[in-house]
Design a protein around this motif. Structure first.
Motif, short mmCIF file in Angstrom:
data_model
loop_
_atom_site.label_atom_id
_atom_site.label_comp_id
_atom_site.label_asym_id
_atom_site.label_seq_id
_atom_site.Cartn_x
_atom_site.Cartn_y
_atom_site.Cartn_z
N ASN A 2 30.19 -11.59 5.14
CA ASN A 2 29.52 -12.79 6.26
C ASN A 2 29.15 -14.31 5.99
O ASN A 2 28.95 -14.24 4.57
CB ASN A 2 28.11 -12.27 6.73
N ILE A 3 30.20 -15.01 5.83
CA ILE A 3 30.12 -16.85 6.17
C ILE A 3 29.57 -17.39 6.05
O ILE A 3 28.84 -18.11 5.07
CB ILE A 3 31.66 -17.81 6.45
N VAL A 4 27.60 -16.68 7.13
CA VAL A 4 27.08 -17.60 7.18
C VAL A 4 26.23 -17.13 6.26
O VAL A 4 25.16 -17.92 5.29
CB VAL A 4 25.99 -16.96 8.83
N LEU A 5 26.03 -15.79 5.89
CA LEU A 5 25.60 -15.08 4.61
C LEU A 5 25.42 -16.73 3.50
O LEU A 5 25.01 -16.16 2.30
CB LEU A 5 25.27 -13.47 4.53
N TRP A 6 27.38 -16.04 2.95
CA TRP A 6 27.43 -16.86 1.47
C TRP A 6 26.61 -18.43 1.57
O TRP A 6 26.07 -18.64 0.98
CB TRP A 6 28.81 -16.68 2.43
N ILE A 7 26.82 -18.97 2.92
CA ILE A 7 26.03 -20.57 3.10
C ILE A 7 24.71 -20.10 2.88
O ILE A 7 24.06 -21.10 2.32
CB ILE A 7 26.22 -20.73 4.90
N LEU A 8 23.88 -19.33 3.65
CA LEU A 8 22.24 -19.27 2.86
C LEU A 8 22.78 -18.66 1.81
O LEU A 8 21.63 -19.82 1.34
CB LEU A 8 21.92 -18.53 4.13
N ILE A 9 23.50 -18.17 0.78
CA ILE A 9 23.39 -17.80 -0.51
C ILE A 9 23.29 -19.11 -0.98
O ILE A 9 22.66 -19.66 -1.68
CB ILE A 9 24.13 -17.04 -0.66
N PHE A 10 24.29 -20.07 -0.92
CA PHE A 10 24.47 -21.25 -1.29
C PHE A 10 23.60 -22.28 -1.31
O PHE A 10 23.32 -22.92 -2.15
CB PHE A 10 25.68 -21.78 -1.01
N LEU A 11 22.91 -22.46 -0.35
CA LEU A 11 21.85 -23.30 0.33
C LEU A 11 20.33 -22.71 -0.97
O LEU A 11 19.75 -24.13 -1.13
CB LEU A 11 21.66 -23.92 1.34
N GLY A 12 20.66 -21.70 -0.42
CA GLY A 12 19.04 -21.21 -0.77
C GLY A 12 18.74 -21.86 -2.81
O GLY A 12 18.13 -21.74 -3.19
N THR A 13 20.67 -20.74 -3.00
CA THR A 13 20.49 -22.16 -4.30
C THR A 13 20.22 -23.15 -4.87
O THR A 13 19.20 -23.07 -6.44
CB THR A 13 22.12 -20.80 -5.39
N PHE A 14 21.15 -23.32 -4.08
CA PHE A 14 20.36 -24.86 -4.29
C PHE A 14 19.33 -25.39 -4.14
O PHE A 14 18.40 -26.13 -5.01
CB PHE A 14 21.80 -26.03 -3.99
N LEU A 15 18.89 -25.34 -2.93
CA LEU A 15 17.15 -25.67 -3.06
C LEU A 15 15.99 -25.32 -4.04
O LEU A 15 15.35 -25.34 -4.43
CB LEU A 15 17.29 -25.41 -1.95
N GLY A 16 16.39 -24.10 -4.30
CA GLY A 16 15.60 -23.00 -5.29
C GLY A 16 15.91 -23.35 -6.50
O GLY A 16 15.14 -23.50 -7.56
N MET A 17 16.88 -24.45 -7.02
CA MET A 17 17.40 -25.20 -8.08
C MET A 17 16.33 -26.19 -8.54
O MET A 17 15.97 -26.73 -9.87
CB MET A 17 18.74 -25.23 -8.33
N GLU A 18 15.53 -26.75 -7.50
CA GLU A 18 14.88 -27.58 -7.75
C GLU A 18 13.24 -27.17 -8.19
O GLU A 18 12.54 -27.58 -9.23
CB GLU A 18 14.72 -28.19 -6.09
#
Length: 151
Positions: A2-18
């Motif tokens: 699911n592309i939406v799940l893929w994007i959410l994981i990417f964004l969550g990782t980016f934000l979590g890295m802060e």
């Protein structure tokens, strides 16, 4: 996949890295690995490379590990995680090393409220030369008080 799940994981990782950067900076860099971070606060060398840069190398290795898991073990979700870590690393390097510390002479004329707030918060962090008493351990998100009066 699911592309939406893929994007959410990417964004969550980016934000979590802060949050990870804040935690690493406060408790590891200003903690038991101060010996690697110290040269970032107290220039004791003439080299462009700092021992502090090893933290960047560590996160790059984690990102590469995610790409390898995706490529060779077919673990699909490690690709957006690896890309999120990579994207944060690029943002961190751009903001911290290029914009704030001017390791490359770019973005010198950035005078937005956000830019001024980031610079002010980082300057306050660096006013402490030791590992104790520092503040502002984040990079892209800093306390609102540093954006006040930044017009």
């Amino acid at each position: 996949m699911n592309i939406v799940l893929w994007i959410l994981i990417f964004l969550g990782t980016f934000l979590g890295m802060e949050g990870m950067a804040w935690f690493t900076h406060k408790y590891i860099m200003h903690g038991f690995l101060w010996s690697l971070h110290k040269d970032h606060h107290q220039k004791d060398h003439s080299s462009w490379w700092e021992r502090n840069d090893l933290f960047f190398v560590f996160y790059a290795a984690v990102s590469i590990g995610c790409f390898l898991l995706w490529r060779y073990e077919n673990v699909w979700f490690t690709l957006p995680i690896g890309l999120g870590i990579l994207a944060y690393g690029i943002a961190y390097f751009t903001v911290h090393d290029i914009f704030i510390h001017q390791r490359f002479k770019l973005f010198r004329n950035a005078h937005t409220r956000y830019a001024k707030g980031l610079r002010r918060a980082h300057k306050i962090h660096h006013k402490h030369l030791g590992k104790e008493d520092s503040e502002n351990f984040g990079m892209l998100l800093v306390p609102f008080k540093y954006f006040k009066n930044s017009k």
